[in-house]
Write an enzyme that holds these catalytic residues in place. Structure first.
Site, PDB file in Angstrom:
ATOM      1  NE  ARG A 102      73.893 -34.015  30.520  1.00 50.03           N
ATOM      2  CZ  ARG A 102      72.861 -34.844  30.397  1.00 50.03           C
ATOM      3  NH1 ARG A 102      71.727 -34.424  29.855  1.00 50.03           N
ATOM      4  NH2 ARG A 102      72.949 -36.091  30.793  1.00 50.03           N
ATOM      5  CD  GLU A 112      76.570 -36.405  32.014  1.00 53.94           C
ATOM      6  OE1 GLU A 112      75.506 -35.827  32.205  1.00 53.94           O
ATOM      7  OE2 GLU A 112      77.383 -36.636  32.927  1.00 53.94           O
ATOM      8  CG  ASP A 137      80.794 -31.884  35.049  1.00 54.10           C
ATOM      9  OD1 ASP A 137      80.843 -32.766  35.909  1.00 54.10           O
ATOM     10  OD2 ASP A 137      79.924 -31.840  34.158  1.00 54.10           O
TER      11      ASP A 137
END
Ligand SMILES: *[C@@H]1O[C@H](CO)[C@@H](O)[C@H](O)[C@H]1NC(C)=O
Ligand SMILES: *[C@@H]1O[C@H](CO)[C@@H](O)[C@H](O)[C@H]1NC(C)=O
Ligand SMILES: *[C@@H]1O[C@H](CO)[C@@H](O)[C@H](O)[C@H]1NC(C)=O
Ligand SMILES: *[C@@H]1O[C@H](CO)[C@@H](O)[C@H](O)[C@H]1NC(C)=O
Ligand SMILES: *[C@@H]1O[C@H](CO)[C@@H](O)[C@H](O)[C@H]1NC(C)=O
Ligand SMILES: *[C@@H]1O[C@H](CO)[C@@H](O)[C@H](O)[C@H]1NC(C)=O
Ligand SMILES: *[C@@H]1O[C@H](CO)[C@@H](O)[C@H](O)[C@H]1NC(C)=O
Ligand SMILES: *[C@@H]1O[C@H](CO)[C@@H](O)[C@H](O)[C@H]1NC(C)=O
Ligand SMILES: *[C@@H]1O[C@H](CO)[C@@H](O)[C@H](O)[C@H]1NC(C)=O
Ligand SMILES: *[C@@H]1O[C@H](CO)[C@@H](O)[C@H](O)[C@H]1NC(C)=O
Ligand SMILES: *[C@@H]1O[C@H](CO)[C@@H](O)[C@H](O)[C@H]1NC(C)=O
Ligand SMILES: *[C@@H]1O[C@H](CO)[C@@H](O)[C@H](O)[C@H]1NC(C)=O
Length: 577
Positions: free
Chosen positions: A183, A236, A60
């Site tokens: 997260r 996410e 990422d």
């Protein structure tokens, strides 16, 4: 940020006690500190205009911000010691044009064995709301998920040197809810309430949490956005940001300044992995409004951002004015196969970032809000001021161009315009093929102009990588713009990545491919078009962004200017990462 069950199990086995001291100075002896990692960027699979890490494994994009001097900072999920995920750090690179990247030393390290620094974001605390910056307006505050076997917490680190070195906040974590699936904090400034706003994923509850803070360290839960759109198996890497609107999406260069107006619209962008419709990883977004605490989507629809299979965890830069097109970069890979692609064995690195993209919202066909994305200005990389090849008479004809000598980087872009398309009984096809004159491999795409204009990409004629999840065909549908009767296509190819932008950026796809031979020839052809239809195309060679950075032995050393000083500081323990 997602890891396979195997990796998580390894983590659990290897994990010692939860770090008690978030500022401890643990550094894995095999990880270089204070100095960038030198690397060879010449490999046949190594992208030349896209960012890729010097070696090891990257996923990422993290912490992206642009500073007051116009320097873009890109951090990234980084394993410097292996070509698979694990041992996560924040790698770092900087650029002024988003294509030429200077590798910097790793920016954030785990503080103890068993810790990992997972994904997150950065802001510039111009007003010293945090109190970290007594005497400066360029202080950088980074937010990341500290991952341990016991918990995922949201932690803070700050930088007084503009984002090169960070100090972890002494009272970390700033958010802890005793969850192992919590997260990817992304923070923005919301001027109307003079508050910071964080979005963060309760990954396996399919919920994005909204938190607010006056000072970046005390966070208050404000609302949740739950179970919208495609769920897959996890949410996410959320992003929340204000988006300008385009007044007219039909013109050439719709993201040009005069066509972009500020608006009250926001988007909430969520990455899903695993469980995307095509398998693995994907991004979706929700247009809507935001009032400082709550996000309200305009409707119930899930909008997929990219119809390829290699565009995940997109992040938007902090620091771009809300009136301008917003700039994003995504990870150009997919968790289904990223840890086995051949760049690892052959060239010692895995994964590249997508092209930087300009983005804005448009109201398009059938009254739908659509995120329009086009490549950030590529012209500084053009190998010559005029196109290498062009034709304004491509109707029912073709163009074949060998770019092996004129674009030795292997990076090429072309634009194609089809105009005067009739409003009924439309016929014909338009295709492109990039091929290797040595191995005969090719990657292809094209569309059928009739009906709902299906567009396809096929990476199945490339032989360098076989995997059951490495899907070879992708497609989408669109409608010919009846006002302009025009269809536009822009394609960028760069050794092992192909990106397509259709209809002025209303549709886009990112596709990796791993050929045995370098592709060197482009064919564009059209057939069976209605009488009167006109087709033109222009091909530009793109210079390697890495070659000018290499020293006489071909190594890209990165920013070594301050290396000795940084190493000394690390040895003295003053940079306690
Ligand atoms: C944490 O580590 C730092 C750096 O090693 C040290 O100065 C500090 O005293 C430690 N704090 C605690 C609470 O152990
Ligand atoms: C920044 O915050 C610190 C801590 O609150 C304070 O000591 C300092 O005076 C502040 N500086 C400015 C310029 O506001
Ligand atoms: C604050 O910055 C100014 C200008 O750089 C400098 O002259 C001054 O010494 C600094 N003060 C402190 C307390 O660091
Ligand atoms: C945290 O969660 C774990 C697992 O659900 C539980 O066993 C533990 O008691 C919790 N700890 C605290 C401090 O609530
Ligand atoms: C900084 O302070 C100014 C003046 O109060 C305010 O307008 C602005 O929104 C603040 N920005 C940030 C990022 O704190
Ligand atoms: C941050 O703001 C909160 C809420 O106003 C306050 O309670 C806290 O003390 C502040 N933290 C710091 C480090 O100033
Ligand atoms: C924001 O929207 C929520 C949900 O619609 C509402 O409950 C809240 O009062 C709004 N806040 C403000 C400041 O308007
Ligand atoms: C966009 O289209 C929607 C749905 O038709 C409409 O409600 C909205 O007002 C439009 N917004 C703009 C900025 O044109
Ligand atoms: C489209 O084709 C049909 C069937 O051949 C024909 O009847 C019709 O007139 C055509 N329409 C136009 C606008 O050319
Ligand atoms: C483009 O490819 C499609 C699918 O293979 C094929 O049907 C069509 O004839 C091709 N058109 C041209 C111009 O090559
Ligand atoms: C090439 O340059 C790099 C960086 O300056 C250096 O680390 C490396 O040892 C050099 N390699 C050779 C073969 O000279
Ligand atoms: C190199 O790093 C230093 C900080 O250590 C920074 O000030 C400088 O701007 C960087 N140079 C380049 C070219 O990135």
């Amino acid at each position: 940020m997602f890891f396979s069950a195997t990796f998580l199990a390894l983590c659990l086995l290897a994990a010692p006690v939860r770090a008690q001291n978030a500022t401890s100075a643990y550094v894995d002896p095999s990880v270089p500190t204070g100095t960038p990692i030198p690397a060879d960027y010449t490999g046949a699979l190594r992208p030349q205009i896209h960012y890729s890490p010097p070696r090891g494994f990257m996923n990422d994009p993290n912490g992206m911000f642009v500073d007051a001097e116009g320097v873009y900072h890109l951090y990234y999920q980084y394993n410097p010691t292996d070509t698979v995920a694990g041992n996560q750090h924040w790698g770092h690179a900087t650029s002024r044009n988003l294509y030429t990247w200077e590798n910097q030393p790793i920016a954030i390290y785990p503080g103890a064995e068993g810790e990992a620094i997972f994904s997150g974001s950065s802001v510039i605390d111009v007003n010293n709301t945090s109190g970290f910056f007594p005497n400066q307006t360029n202080g950088v505050v980074a937010f990341y998920t500290l991952n341990t076997a016991e918990e995922q917490t949201q932690d803070v680190a700050y930088s007084t040197d503009g984002g090169y070195t960070f100090t972890k906040y002494v009272n970390n974590p700033v958010i802890s809810i005793n969850s192992t699936q919590f997260r990817d904090p992304k923070v923005i400034w919301y001027p109307l309430t003079q508050q910071w706003v964080m979005v963060v994923a309760y990954a396996q509850e399919f919920t994005i949490g909204f938190f607010t803070s006056p000072n970046l360290t005390t966070w208050t839960h404000a609302s949740n956005f739950s179970r919208h759109g495609l769920l897959g198996l996890q949410y996410e890497c959320p992003n929340l940001l204000q988006m300008p609107m385009l007044s007219n999406v039909s013109i050439e260069n719709p993201l040009g300044e005069s066509n972009v107006a500020s608006s009250d619209m926001f988007i909430l962008y969520i990455s899903i992995n695993p469980g995307a419709p095509l398998g693995g990883s994907i991004g979706e977004y929700f247009p809507g409004t935001f009032n400082g605490t709550h996000f309200s989507p305009v409707d119930q629809a899930a909008r997929i951002a990219d119809f390829g299979k290699d565009n995940y965890a997109a992040q938007f830069f902090y620091g771009i004015p809300a009136t301008s097109p917003q700039i994003s970069i995504a990870w150009a890979s997919n968790w289904q196969y990223t840890q086995v692609v051949p760049t690892g064995q052959l060239e010692g690195f895995r994964s590249a970032m997508s092209l930087p993209r300009y983005n804005a919202l448009a109201n398009t066909t059938r009254g739908d809000y659509t995120l329009v994305s086009l490549p950030y200005d590529l012209s500084p990389l053009y190998s010559s001021t005029s196109s290498l090849a062009n034709s304004s008479a491509l109707a029912n004809s073709s163009l074949l161009y060998d770019y092996s000598s004129t674009a030795p980087s292997g990076a090429v872009t072309f634009n194609m315009s089809i105009t005067s398309i009739p409003l009924a009984n439309v016929t014909g096809t338009a295709n492109f093929t990039f091929m290797s004159s040595v191995t005969g491999e090719s990657i292809r795409g094209g569309f059928f102009l009739g009906g709902d204009t299906p567009f396809w990409i096929d990476r199945g004629y490339i032989r360098g990588f076989e995997n059951p999840f490495f899907t070879d065909k992708f497609s989408t549908n669109s409608l010919i713009d009846t006002d302009t009767q025009t269809f536009r296509l822009q394609v960028v190819i760069d050794r092992s990545i192909l990106e397509v932008f259709l209809e002025n950026g209303l549709r886009s796809a990112t596709t990796t491919f791993f050929a045995e031979g370098m592709l060197d020839t482009l064919v564009i052809s059209t057939r069976e078009l209605n009488p009167g239809v006109q087709v033109s195309a222009e091909v530009f060679g793109l210079n390697s962004a890495w070659t000018p950075l290499a020293n006489s032995n071909g190594t890209v050393a990165g920013n070594v200017t301050m290396a000795s000083q940084r190493v000394r500081r690390n040895m003295l323990g003053h940079v306690n990462l």
